[in-house]
Design a protein around this motif. Structure first.
Motif, PDB file in Angstrom:
ATOM      1  N   ILE A  44      -4.472   8.719  -2.426  1.00 10.13           N
ATOM      2  CA  ILE A  44      -5.549   9.099  -3.362  1.00 10.13           C
ATOM      3  C   ILE A  44      -5.619   7.727  -4.635  1.00 10.13           C
ATOM      4  O   ILE A  44      -4.558   7.451  -5.044  1.00 10.13           O
TER       5      ILE A  44
ATOM      6  N   SER B 233       0.809  -1.267  -0.096  1.00 12.79           N
ATOM      7  CA  SER B 233       0.133   0.231  -0.043  1.00 12.79           C
ATOM      8  C   SER B 233       1.025   1.298  -0.018  1.00 12.79           C
ATOM      9  O   SER B 233       1.743   1.420   0.796  1.00 12.79           O
ATOM     10  N   THR B 234       0.584   2.120  -1.048  1.00 16.63           N
ATOM     11  CA  THR B 234       1.255   3.409  -0.923  1.00 16.63           C
ATOM     12  C   THR B 234       1.261   4.072   0.199  1.00 16.63           C
ATOM     13  O   THR B 234       1.988   5.006   0.655  1.00 16.63           O
ATOM     14  N   ASN B 235       0.072   4.107   1.027  1.00 17.18           N
ATOM     15  CA  ASN B 235      -0.081   4.709   2.140  1.00 17.18           C
ATOM     16  C   ASN B 235       0.734   4.056   3.295  1.00 17.18           C
ATOM     17  O   ASN B 235       1.518   4.892   3.957  1.00 17.18           O
TER      18      ASN B 235
ATOM     19  N   SER C 264       0.451   8.389  -2.786  1.00 14.53           N
ATOM     20  CA  SER C 264       0.083   8.821  -1.362  1.00 14.53           C
ATOM     21  C   SER C 264       1.330   9.925  -1.204  1.00 14.53           C
ATOM     22  O   SER C 264       2.249   9.775  -1.838  1.00 14.53           O
TER      23      SER C 264
ATOM     24  N   TRP D 150      -8.713  -1.685  -1.103  1.00 16.67           N
ATOM     25  CA  TRP D 150      -8.870  -0.869  -2.508  1.00 16.67           C
ATOM     26  C   TRP D 150      -8.199  -1.838  -3.405  1.00 16.67           C
ATOM     27  O   TRP D 150      -7.180  -1.880  -3.388  1.00 16.67           O
TER      28      TRP D 150
ATOM     29  N   GLN E 197      -1.037  -2.319  -5.959  1.00 11.53           N
ATOM     30  CA  GLN E 197      -0.752  -2.254  -4.876  1.00 11.53           C
ATOM     31  C   GLN E 197      -1.339  -3.908  -4.475  1.00 11.53           C
ATOM     32  O   GLN E 197      -2.383  -4.209  -5.101  1.00 11.53           O
TER      33      GLN E 197
ATOM     34  N   LYS F 207     -18.353   5.337  -8.267  1.00 12.73           N
ATOM     35  CA  LYS F 207     -17.342   5.844  -7.757  1.00 12.73           C
ATOM     36  C   LYS F 207     -16.215   5.637  -8.642  1.00 12.73           C
ATOM     37  O   LYS F 207     -15.935   4.601  -9.171  1.00 12.73           O
TER      38      LYS F 207
ATOM     39  N   ARG G 299      -5.667  -0.017   0.857  1.00 13.72           N
ATOM     40  CA  ARG G 299      -6.462   0.112   1.732  1.00 13.72           C
ATOM     41  C   ARG G 299      -7.446   1.297   1.352  1.00 13.72           C
ATOM     42  O   ARG G 299      -6.924   2.214   1.074  1.00 13.72           O
ATOM     43  N   GLY G 300      -8.765   1.109   1.910  1.00 17.71           N
ATOM     44  CA  GLY G 300      -9.747   2.299   1.591  1.00 17.71           C
ATOM     45  C   GLY G 300     -10.170   2.676   3.199  1.00 17.71           C
ATOM     46  O   GLY G 300      -9.663   2.150   3.994  1.00 17.71           O
ATOM     47  N   ARG G 301     -10.998   3.302   3.053  1.00 14.30           N
ATOM     48  CA  ARG G 301     -11.676   3.867   4.446  1.00 14.30           C
ATOM     49  C   ARG G 301     -12.436   2.709   5.229  1.00 14.30           C
ATOM     50  O   ARG G 301     -13.027   2.159   4.372  1.00 14.30           O
TER      51      ARG G 301
ATOM     52  N   GLY H 296     -10.962   7.419  -4.657  1.00 16.06           N
ATOM     53  CA  GLY H 296     -11.303   7.646  -3.051  1.00 16.06           C
ATOM     54  C   GLY H 296     -10.207   8.157  -2.491  1.00 16.06           C
ATOM     55  O   GLY H 296      -9.087   8.153  -2.930  1.00 16.06           O
ATOM     56  N   ILE H 297     -10.190   8.615  -1.243  1.00 14.61           N
ATOM     57  CA  ILE H 297      -9.126   9.275  -0.552  1.00 14.61           C
ATOM     58  C   ILE H 297      -9.122   8.607   0.533  1.00 14.61           C
ATOM     59  O   ILE H 297     -10.154   8.750   1.529  1.00 14.61           O
TER      60      ILE H 297
HETATM   61  C1  BTN Z   1     -11.841   4.921  -0.108  1.00 11.18           C
HETATM   62  O1  BTN Z   1     -12.628   5.517  -0.932  1.00 11.18           O
HETATM   63  O2  BTN Z   1     -12.313   3.886   0.735  1.00 11.18           O
HETATM   64  C2  BTN Z   1     -10.344   5.502   0.034  1.00 11.18           C
HETATM   65  C3  BTN Z   1      -9.532   4.650  -1.105  1.00 11.18           C
HETATM   66  C4  BTN Z   1      -7.965   5.030  -0.922  1.00 11.18           C
HETATM   67  C5  BTN Z   1      -7.223   4.276  -2.084  1.00 11.18           C
HETATM   68  C6  BTN Z   1      -5.800   5.007  -2.043  1.00 11.18           C
HETATM   69  S1  BTN Z   1      -4.721   4.054  -3.297  1.00 11.18           S
HETATM   70  C7  BTN Z   1      -3.435   5.097  -2.916  1.00 11.18           C
HETATM   71  C8  BTN Z   1      -3.513   4.684  -1.291  1.00 11.18           C
HETATM   72  N1  BTN Z   1      -2.857   3.586  -0.700  1.00 11.18           N
HETATM   73  C9  BTN Z   1      -3.824   2.821  -0.045  1.00 11.18           C
HETATM   74  O3  BTN Z   1      -3.658   1.599   0.349  1.00 11.18           O
HETATM   75  N2  BTN Z   1      -5.109   3.436  -0.164  1.00 11.18           N
HETATM   76  C10 BTN Z   1      -4.957   4.808  -0.894  1.00 11.18           C
END
Ligand code: BTN
Length: 259
Positions: free
Chosen positions: A145, A28-30, A74, A63, A52, A123, A56-58, A126-127
């Motif tokens: 993002i 995950s880039t986050n 990220s 994701w 990835q 959609k 991961r999402g919210r 997402g962020i």
């Molecule tokens: C969402 O809508 O739930 C948020 C999604 C965010 C996805 C991005 S992709 C780049 C960064 N790395 C991750 O693991 N998640 C975010």
């Protein structure tokens, strides 16, 4: 394929110059950006990938991040802002993403509070903002993002049906100019958080770019779960929802349309 030398050149005058970190594949880039932040990486460090394997999402959602299909990026931000301004950061990132999609594809994105990117009911991005505070101020934040660009089909189990920029525009949208536009817009929009005049415009500009912020019958998910009709954003970026029990200020969570 990204052209890394051309990216560096295009971003030479920005906070991201010399701070671009590309991986062919990563979890995950986050997670990469959070780890780098803890190791002292500078403001404006960018982590982006072609794939990835644990995006991961919210709300603990995954994701989906198939190879070379989307933008997965990220950005580490070290902004000296008080913690009470933090909820405006995801909104600012949403404004930046919407501006980038418009610049790269001509498509208009509808911002679903707090920061989903929708085109019609579907959609397209997402962020995920993750942050660490220190003594009442933001220590650092990572704005992650994800934008669906080339996908032609999606998993069946998504909470909101998905789409991609290629599907919506009917043409091939190049990820490189999209990424450049996104980073330029992020520098501009997150800079607004440091400017007392500009920061006040963020909730209004989100409201202008959203069919969700006012007059929508919604179900709120998260710790303040309720149903009601959206009634605008306050100056902190919180969503007002008129419920049977009165107006509730939603600070965190998400919304879905009812009916
Ligand atoms: C969402 O809508 O739930 C948020 C999604 C965010 C996805 C991005 S992709 C780049 C960064 N790395 C991750 O693991 N998640 C975010």
């Amino acid at each position: 394929m990204y052209d890394l030398a051309a990216l560096e050149a295009a971003l030479a005058e920005t906070i991201f110059a010399g701070n671009l970190h590309f991986s062919g594949s990563t979890g995950s880039t986050n997670s990469d950006a959070m780890a780098a932040a803890r190791n002292g990486a500078p403001h404006g460090s960018v982590f982006f990938a072609d794939e990835q394997t644990a995006g991961r999402g919210r709300g603990d959602h995954a994701w989906h991040s198939a190879v070379a299909q989307g933008l997965y990026v990220s950005v580490l931000l070290r902004l000296s802002i008080p913690s009470e301004h933090m909820p405006l950061l995801p909104l600012a990132a949403g404004l930046a993403a919407a501006a980038a999609v418009r610049a790269a594809s001509g498509l208009t994105v509808d911002l679903r509070w707090p920061n989903d990117l929708l085109i019609g009911p579907r959609k397209t991005g997402g962020i995920l903002v993750e942050s660490q505070s220190e003594r009442g101020r933001l220590g650092f934040a990572v704005a992650g993002i994800g934008i669906n660009v080339h996908q032609q089909s999606f998993a069946a189990d998504l909470a909101t049906p998905a789409t991609s920029l290629d599907l919506e525009s009917g043409r091939w949208i190049d990820r490189q100019p999209l990424l450049i536009a996104l980073l330029e817009a992020l520098e501009r929009e997150t800079g607004a958080l440091l400017d007392p005049g500009a920061i006040r415009t963020i909730p209004d500009r989100v409201a202008q770019g959203s069919t969700w912020v006012r007059g929508r019958e919604v179900e709120v998910h998260g710790p303040q779960a309720c149903t009601g009709v959206t009634d605008g954003l306050d100056e902190n970026g919180f969503l007002r929802v008129r419920t049977a029990a009165g107006v509730v200020q939603i600070q965190t969570g998400g919304i879905r349309a009812i009916g």
